[in-house]
Design a protein around this motif. Structure first.
Motif, PDB file in Angstrom:
ATOM      1  N   VAL A 399     -43.916 -60.316  17.580  1.00  0.00           N
ATOM      2  CA  VAL A 399     -42.856 -59.526  16.743  1.00  0.00           C
ATOM      3  C   VAL A 399     -42.063 -58.382  17.595  1.00  0.00           C
ATOM      4  CG1 VAL A 399     -42.617 -58.150  14.836  1.00  0.00           C
ATOM      5  CG2 VAL A 399     -44.291 -59.816  14.512  1.00  0.00           C
ATOM      6  N   GLU A 400     -42.993 -57.639  18.519  1.00  0.00           N
ATOM      7  CA  GLU A 400     -42.308 -56.638  19.195  1.00  0.00           C
ATOM      8  C   GLU A 400     -41.413 -57.390  20.116  1.00  0.00           C
ATOM      9  OE1 GLU A 400     -45.353 -54.706  21.102  1.00  0.00           O
ATOM     10  OE2 GLU A 400     -46.273 -53.673  19.049  1.00  0.00           O
ATOM     11  N   ALA A 401     -41.772 -58.473  20.603  1.00  0.00           N
ATOM     12  CA  ALA A 401     -40.493 -59.188  21.653  1.00  0.00           C
ATOM     13  C   ALA A 401     -39.561 -59.902  21.038  1.00  0.00           C
ATOM     14  CB  ALA A 401     -41.787 -59.995  22.496  1.00  0.00           C
ATOM     15  N   ALA A 402     -39.683 -59.858  19.720  1.00  0.00           N
ATOM     16  CA  ALA A 402     -38.401 -60.840  18.940  1.00  0.00           C
ATOM     17  C   ALA A 402     -37.419 -59.661  18.888  1.00  0.00           C
ATOM     18  CB  ALA A 402     -38.881 -61.327  17.543  1.00  0.00           C
ATOM     19  N   THR A 403     -36.032 -60.467  18.359  1.00  0.00           N
ATOM     20  CA  THR A 403     -34.980 -59.939  18.044  1.00  0.00           C
ATOM     21  C   THR A 403     -34.919 -60.286  16.493  1.00  0.00           C
ATOM     22  OG1 THR A 403     -34.023 -60.021  20.116  1.00  0.00           O
ATOM     23  CG2 THR A 403     -32.393 -59.862  17.947  1.00  0.00           C
ATOM     24  N   ILE A 404     -34.897 -59.042  15.702  1.00  0.00           N
ATOM     25  CA  ILE A 404     -35.004 -59.253  14.184  1.00  0.00           C
ATOM     26  C   ILE A 404     -33.803 -58.375  13.338  1.00  0.00           C
ATOM     27  CG2 ILE A 404     -36.332 -59.178  12.245  1.00  0.00           C
ATOM     28  CD1 ILE A 404     -38.741 -58.584  13.903  1.00  0.00           C
ATOM     29  N   THR A 405     -33.158 -59.368  12.656  1.00  0.00           N
ATOM     30  CA  THR A 405     -31.930 -58.569  12.143  1.00  0.00           C
ATOM     31  C   THR A 405     -31.801 -58.969  10.693  1.00  0.00           C
ATOM     32  OG1 THR A 405     -30.312 -60.595  12.648  1.00  0.00           O
ATOM     33  CG2 THR A 405     -30.467 -58.707  14.167  1.00  0.00           C
ATOM     34  N   ASP A 406     -31.317 -58.298   9.805  1.00  0.00           N
ATOM     35  CA  ASP A 406     -31.220 -58.537   8.481  1.00  0.00           C
ATOM     36  C   ASP A 406     -29.794 -59.308   8.384  1.00  0.00           C
ATOM     37  OD1 ASP A 406     -28.775 -56.812   8.507  1.00  0.00           O
ATOM     38  OD2 ASP A 406     -30.084 -55.224   7.387  1.00  0.00           O
ATOM     39  N   ALA A 407     -29.527 -59.986   6.848  1.00  0.00           N
ATOM     40  CA  ALA A 407     -28.488 -60.619   6.714  1.00  0.00           C
ATOM     41  C   ALA A 407     -26.978 -59.951   7.067  1.00  0.00           C
ATOM     42  CB  ALA A 407     -28.288 -61.210   5.059  1.00  0.00           C
TER      43      ALA A 407
END
Length: 484
Positions: A399-407
Motif C-alpha cells: 500500500v505504501e508503494a502504491a499511488t492512490i487517488t480519489d475520484a
C-alpha cells in the motif's frame, strides 16, 4: 529408505515386542527375533518399525524438496522387502508464488465527502435520543410509538414463545415482523387486527403464521428544537454550529477510514490480478465450509433464515454460493501472496507488536485481553497471530508503494495504516484507544490463517506423518502384501 536405515527401528521393534509377550522357555525380553516372527508375525514387527521410522523419513523428504505441507499426507507403501522401504506421500503443499512488481500500483477510490444530509441525519438521531413521549387520543401514524400485545398462531394453535405483551414499538421502523407496520397504522388504543406474516426464529421459520395484534397505547414523540439550547443539552458545545462542525468532523474521520480501507483492498486486489496462484482445492473446500458455517451461525443468532437473508440480498442460492466461492478463493490467494512478500522482505515481529495485536483481537471479540491471550497460548494459536501480523506488514508495504487517488484526483492519505497492516483512527490512537476504526487487515487477507511458518509446518508434518504411518503400517501388516 534402504534396509540398513530401517534396521535400527526393526531392532527396536523386536526389543519392544520381546518385553510384551510371554514365550515358554524364554525370559521376558529375551525372546529371539525368529521366535517373535513365529509368534506374532514378521509383518507386525515391520509395521511397528515403520511406525517409528517413517515420520522422520517423511520430514526429511519434505525438507529436501523444500515443501511446506498444507494437509495430512495419504501414504502408500509401494515396496517393502529386504532391500528396504519405498513409499509415496500425496498431500497439498504451499504453492510457489512469483511476486509481481508492486512499486507504483495505481488505484482510485471514491471521494471521502460528508454531505449536509448526513450531518442532518446524525443530528436527528441525537434529537430522538433526547425526545419525549406523550399519550395521544388518535390512531397511530408513522413515527408514533405504540404499546402492543401480540400472539402468533398456526392452524389455530398458539405458537410457543411467539407471544409479546406490553412491548413498545415505533411505527415505520421495521425490523420485527413483516406486515406489522401496516397492521398497527391507523389503530387506536384498544383496537385489534390480524395479519399473516413469517416468524424469524423457532421451528416455523419461513412458514406463514397468523398474528393477532392489539394496540394498548399510542404515544407521539416530541423532538427538541435544533438550536443552541439543544447543543448545550446534548453535548459539551455552547452553540449549534459548534456541534454541527464536530459531527461533520467525526463523520469525516469515519469516511477517511472507509476510504483508506477501500484503498488498501483495491491495491491488494490489483496485485492479485497480476499473479497466477494454483490453489489447493482441499484448502479452498475447507475454507468454504468454515465460511458457510460462520454465516449460518450468525444468521441463526440474528433470528434470520438463510432464505430470508438471500431475499434481503436479492440473491439466489447459486449466486450466493458463487459469490462466496470467489471471495474464498481471493482470500486463500491473498494469504499465499502476502506470506511470500513477508518472507521476501524478511519482516520480523517485536513482542510489543504481538501484545498490541492480541489486545485488538480480544477487543474485537469482546473478551478480556488476558483471558484471550491465555486461550491463544494454551491452544497454540500464537503462530496464526504471528502470521496475521506478517501478512499485515506485507499489505502495508504494497500500500505504501502504491499511488492512490480519489475520484477528484487528490492523493489519499493512508497514514492511519498501522505497522501491522491494520487500520486505526489516528485521533483514537493518540488517546490510547487503538481498537477503534477498521481493525481488519482485509477480509481476504486475514481470514483462515494457516500455520505456514517453518516451525508450524514441521509440527504439522510430524503429526500427519505419525497418524498416516500408523494407518499405513497397520494395513500393511493386516494384508501381508506390502501394500498400505
Amino acid at each position: 529408505m534402504p534396509f540398513e536405515e530401517l534396521k535400527p527401528s526393526l531392532d527396536a521393534a523386536y526389543k519392544a515386542i520381546a518385553q510384551q509377550i510371554n514365550v515358554p522357555g524364554f525370559r521376558r525380553g529375551k525372546v529371539p527375533p525368529m521366535v517373535i516372527d513365529r509368534q506374532v508375525g514378521r509383518e507386525a514387527v515391520l509395521a511397528q518399525a515403520i511406525n517409528e521410522a517413517l515420520p522422520q523419513v517423511y520430514n526429511d523428504a519434505l525438507r529436501e524438496n523444500e515443501l511446506e505441507p498444507l494437509s495430512q499426507p495419504e501414504l502408500d507403501i509401494t515396496r517393502q522387502d529386504d532391500e528396504g522401504l519405498e513409499f509415496v506421500a500425496e498431500l497439498d503443499v504451499k504453492p510457489e508464488v512469483t511476486i509481481p512488481s508492486y512499486d507504483g500500483l495505481a488505484v482510485e477510490v471514491e471521494d471521502a465527502v460528508v454531505t449536509d444530509e448526513e450531518v442532518d441525519t446524525q443530528l436527528d438521531a441525537m434529537r430522538e435520543r433526547f425526545g419525549t413521549l406523550s399519550d395521544v387520543e388518535r390512531p397511530a401514524a408513522d413515527g408514533d410509538f405504540v404499546t402492543i400485545d401480540l400472539q402468533a398462531t398456526k392452524d389455530g394453535e398458539d405458537i410457543e414463545g411467539a407471544q409479546l405483551s406490553g412491548m413498545s414499538y415505533q411505527v415505520g421502523r421495521g425490523g420485527m415482523l413483516d406486515g406489522l407496520d401496516e397492521a398497527v397504522t391507523g389503530l387506536s388504543a384498544g383496537d385489534s387486527t390480524d395479519f399473516t406474516s413469517q416468524l424469524v426464529a423457532g421451528d416455523l421459520v419461513g412458514q406463514d403464521v397468523d398474528v393477532a395484534v392489539t394496540v394498548t397505547g399510542v404515544q407521539e414523540q416530541e423532538l427538541p428544537e435544533l438550536d443552541d439550547d439543544f447543543a448545550q443539552q446534548a453535548s459539551e458545545f455552547d452553540t449549534l454550529e459548534e456541534l454541527r462542525a464536530d459531527v461533520r468532523e467525526r463523520l469525516g474521520r469515519g469516511k477517511r477510514l472507509e476510504q483508506a480501507a477501500a484503498a488498501r483492498d483495491a491495491v491488494l486486489e490489483k496485485l492479485l490480478e497480476q499473479v497466477e496462484i494454483p490453489l489447493p482445492e482441499s484448502m479452498v473446500a475447507e475454507e468454504l465450509t468454515a465460511r458457510r458455517q460462520s454465516i449460518e451461525q450468525q444468521l441463526a443468532q440474528a433470528g434470520m433464515s438463510m432464505q430470508a437473508y438471500l431475499d434481503e440480498e436479492e440473491q439466489t442460492v447459486d449466486e450466493f454460493e458463487a459469490d462466496l466461492s470467489d471471495r474464498v478463493r481471493d482470500a486463500v490467494a491473498a494469504q499465499f501472496l502476502l506470506d511470500e512478500i513477508a518472507k521476501t522482505e524478511e519482516f520480523g515481529i517485536e513482542q510489543q507488536e504481538l501484545s498490541e495485536h492480541l489486545i485488538r483481537r480480544a477487543q474485537q471479540s469482546g473478551q478480556d485481553p488476558q483471558e484471550f491471550a491465555n486461550h491463544m497460548f494454551a491452544h497454540n494459536h500464537i503462530p496464526e497471530l504471528v502470521q496475521e501480523i506478517l501478512r499485515g506488514k506485507a499489505l502495508a508495504k504494497i500500500v505504501e508503494a502504491a499511488t492512490i487517488t480519489d475520484a477528484s484526483g487528490d492523493p489519499v492519505d493512508v497514514t492511519n495504516l498501522r505497522p501491522d497492516g491494520t487500520l486505526g483512527d489516528p485521533a483514537a490512537d493518540e488517546a490510547g484507544d487503538g481498537a477503534e476504526g477498521d481493525d481488519a487487515v482485509a477480509e481476504y487477507a486475514v481470514g483462515g490463517a494457516d500455520e505456514s511458518a517453518d516451525e508450524s509446518a514441521d509440527e504439522s508434518a510430524d503429526e500427519s506423518a505419525d497418524e498416516s504411518a500408523d494407518e499405513s503400517a497397520d494395513e500393511s501388516a493386516e494384508q501381508g502384501d506390502a501394500k498400505a
